[in-house]
Structure formats: structure tokens, C-alpha cells
Scaffold this active site. Structure first.
Site, PDB file in Angstrom:
ATOM      1  N   LYS A  90      -4.067   6.198   0.965  1.00  0.00           N
ATOM      2  CA  LYS A  90      -4.277   7.429   0.198  1.00  0.00           C
ATOM      3  C   LYS A  90      -4.104   8.695   1.026  1.00  0.00           C
ATOM      4  CE  LYS A  90      -5.302   5.745  -3.917  1.00  0.00           C
ATOM      5  NZ  LYS A  90      -4.467   6.014  -5.106  1.00  0.00           N
ATOM      6  N   GLU A 112      -9.293  13.018  -8.676  1.00  0.00           N
ATOM      7  CA  GLU A 112      -9.968  11.902  -9.316  1.00  0.00           C
ATOM      8  C   GLU A 112     -10.007  10.759  -8.316  1.00  0.00           C
ATOM      9  OE1 GLU A 112      -6.370  10.068  -8.747  1.00  0.00           O
ATOM     10  OE2 GLU A 112      -6.708  12.148  -9.293  1.00  0.00           O
ATOM     11  N   SER A 371      -2.961  -2.312   1.672  1.00  0.00           N
ATOM     12  CA  SER A 371      -3.147  -0.905   1.295  1.00  0.00           C
ATOM     13  C   SER A 371      -4.424  -0.273   1.837  1.00  0.00           C
ATOM     14  CB  SER A 371      -3.125  -0.772  -0.231  1.00  0.00           C
ATOM     15  OG  SER A 371      -4.110  -1.603  -0.823  1.00  0.00           O
TER      16      SER A 371
END
Length: 386
Positions: A90, A112, A371
Site C-alpha cells: 500500500k 478508506e 502483498s
């Protein structure tokens, strides 16, 4: 694909921007600024600087020797997004978008988050650039990811629990979009998934494509050839589109997205509009987005990025589901065989790669996009296994 259509945010029939006129004005300006700075030399140099010096890129493409031996099939490589600062992919997108927000003069950042990793990445970037930060998070997810809520608050962010609907990721996106409509004059919405109205899916892909840019170069250096398959989990689709991006035009490489069997947007979804864009959506009998569930909060979304929808309908990418039991087993297996505790989201990709490896030969290669790391999930898994 027609360049003009892609610039307007369409991937075949999917994508677009279905929003109120006042919000469309904001998004059109954002799109214009993104295309202006995307190829700007100073912007690119500053982005590379922070990715290297702050995020810690490039991260390794690790040969999972013991896992390969245990599965008895193709060579398994792990793209180590778990080693990034803040522990997931992210941060790649958060840094890219905050540099854009800075150039656009924004003072207030909203975002969000589901699993909390995008919230943590956004709060981290805001702390570094001294910007006000408000994070919307489903109330149910704040409970499941209490540690990440504390991290965000520690970094100076205001976390707003959303009690509407199921109190999950979809509801957090609803609230963030409402905030943007009310406060667009001074607010930049740093969207974390490859979803939403144009230009968000294109922007997120651009900043996450660093994953496959690196892995493609790394696998050529290690093996002298491309992988046979790239496997990544899919919720909103940001890590997967980043992992796939530089292989989309390589037809010999299978692209495989893995979703929870209780939120199979790509496997069972139908074309519909959600959150201002068109994609494959899980709908209930009344034509509303269906209630979904995943033990991995970051995959708990009834839609998917528009480019994934297009990759699915054209057959360029494959999408599969795994069960919670398979995910928990994969979570433990990677921990024991390689000493790497994966995020529950990433464990979906590991679980499917295990099945896939049983159908492939030892002369083949799979890259799994890892991830994120599993620190945030350890307490939840402990409770589940008890």
C-alpha cells in the site's frame, strides 16, 4: 486498447466515472494533474527517491526453496512487498499520490481502509509531509484490526469508524466519497484500491506497477526467462494489478487472481455500477451489492477494479477462489517452511499457488506476490485456531 478511451478511464466496457457533476469537476482536475505530473522528470525523480530511501525498494524476489521442495512442483518465488516500510504494498501508492496531492496544494488527506494497511500507509505519508489525515474504516474492521487503528492514531491520523451497512470496506468507501463531495475544495482523496471513478484505477495501477517492473527484471536475472504464472490475491485489486502490469503484454505468462470464496466478485460477479464506476459486482436478489465476508478484511469487497473485470472477460487473466480453511493452512505453512508470516490477504495467493503447483512441472516457475506481512493478523488467527 484505444488510448483515448483508456485516458477517459475505460477498460473495455468497464471503468468510467458515474458521479455527481460537482464531484466530476474535481475528478477531471485530478485526472489532468495526474497526467501532467506522471511523466514529469522532477516528479518521477522525487517518487523514486522516496521509494528507495523511505519505502526500501527495490525489495527482493525470494526463492522459496523449502516451500518448493514441500510442494514438489515448480520453483516458487515470492515478491516481497511484506518488506516495505509499513509492511505491505500500500505504501507504493500512498507515496505516489501524496506527492501528487502536495503539487496540487492539498492540505487535508482522506482515505478508506479495510485491513488497515492502506490507512497506515496513508497516515505514514501524511505524517512525513505534515498533512491532516482522516481515515474511514468500517466499524467491524476497526474491531478486527485494532492494532492498525492504534498505529494510524499514533501516526497522527483521525480514524472514523463507519457503522452503516455491514461496517466494512464498502461502507468506508461510501463515507470517504461523501466527505470528498462535501470538502473537495481543500481535500485530496487518497484511494488505496484499483477501484472508484476515473482516474483512481489508472493512478493506483501506475503507482503499483513498480511491483511487476521489479519482479520482471529480477526473474530474468535469476532464471534468464519469464515466469509461467504470477499469482496475487484480489479484493479491490491494487496489489494484483501491480503484480500483473508488466506481464499483461506477455502472453506466455499466466496471470491468476485469487479471491475469498465468500466474496467471489470476479468468479460470480455481473457488470454493474458501484462507487461511481462499472465493474463486475456481486448483486443480491434486489440488484444491490451483496453482503460479503472474508477473514482477510482487505479482500472484503463486493466489486473489483475495472481492469481486472476486463482481464477476466477477455480471458487474459484467470480468477479463482479459496476457502478460509485453505487460507489458514497456507498462513501456517509459509510461516513454518520459510520463516515468513504472511498477511491473511497474501495467504489466499499462497493457498491457490499450492493447488496450481500440483498441476505444473518442476521446470516451471511461479511468482507469488506476497502483498503484506502478517503481524496485523496474528492475534485474529490465534483466536480462530483456538
Amino acid at each position: 486498447m484505444d488510448q483515448q478511451l483508456q485516458q477517459e478511464g475505460y477498460f473495455g466496457e468497464f471503468g468510467g466515472s458515474f458521479v455527481p457533476p460537482e464531484l466530476q469537476e474535481v475528478l477531471s482536475y485530478l485526472s489532468e494533474q495526474f497526467y501532467k505530473f506522471r511523466d514529469d522528470t522532477d516528479f518521477k525523480e522525487e517518487l523514486r527517491y522516496y521509494l528507495r530511501e523511505y519505502v526500501g525498494r527495490e525489495n527482493p524476489l525470494t526463492y522459496a526453496e523449502r516451500l518448493t521442495k514441500a510442494w514438489g512442483g515448480p520453483k516458487i518465488y515470492l515478491k516481497r512487498e511484506d518488506l516495505n516500510h509499513t509492511g505491505a504494498h500500500k505504501i507504493n501508492n500512498a507515496i505516489g499520490q501524496i506527492l501528487l496531492a502536495k503539487r496540487m496544494g492539498a492540505k487535508r488527506i482522506i482515505a478508506e481502509t479495510g485491513a488497515g494497511q492502506h490507512g497506515v500507509a496513508t497516515a505514514t505519508a501524511c505524517a512525513m509531509f505534515n498533512m491532516e489525515c482522516v481515515i474511514y474504516m468500517g466499524a467491524e474492521d476497526t474491531r478486527r484490526q485494532a492494532l492498525n487503528v492504534f498505529r494510524m492514531e499514533l501516526l497522527g491520523a483521525t480514524v472514523v469508524p463507519v457503522h452503516k451497512g455491514q461496517g466494512r470496506l464498502k461502507d468506508a468507501v461510501d463515507e470517504a466519497l461523501d466527505d470528498l463531495v462535501r470538502n473537495y475544495e481543500n481535500t485530496f482523496y487518497l484511494l488505496g484500491s484499483a477501484v472508484g471513478p476515473h482516474p483512481f484505477p489508472t493512478m493506483v495501477k501506475h503507482f503499483q506497477a513498480i511491483i511487476s517492473e521489479e519482479s520482471k527484471q529480477q526473474i530474468m536475472e535469476k532464471e534468464g526467462r519469464l515466469p509461467d504464472a504470477v499469482v496475487a490475491c484480489t479484493g479491490g485489486g491494487s496489489n494484483a494489478i501491480g503484480a500483473f502490469a508488466h506481464y499483461i503484454d506477455e502472453p506466455t505468462v499466466r496471470l491468476i487472481g485469487v479471491e475469498p470464496d465468500q466474496a467471489p466478485s470476479l468468479t460470480e460477479g455481473v457488470p454493474s455500477i458501484i462507487h461511481g464506476f462499472k465493474c463486475l459486482v456481486l448483486l443480491d436478489e434486489e440488484g444491490q451489492p451483496k453482503k460479503t465476508y472474508s477473514i482477510a478484511a482487505g479482500l472484503d469487497y463486493p466489486g473489483i477494479g475495472p481492469e481486472h473485470s476486463q482481464l477476466k472477460v477477455t480471458g487474459r487473466a484467470e480468477y479463482a477462489t479459496v476457502t478460509n480453511e485453505e487460507v489458514l493452512e497456507a498462513f501456517q505453512e509459509l510461516s513454518r517452511t520459510e520463516g515468513i508470516i504472511p498477511a491473511l490477504e497474501s495467504a489466499h495467493a499462497i493457498a491457490y499457488a499450492k493447488k496450481l503447483s500440483s498441476m505444473m512441472g518442476q521446470d516451471q516457475i511461479i511468482i507469488i506476490n506476497l502483498s503484506g506481512r502478517g503481524d496485523k493478523d496474528v492475534e485474529q488467527v490465534y483466536q480462530m485456531l483456538k
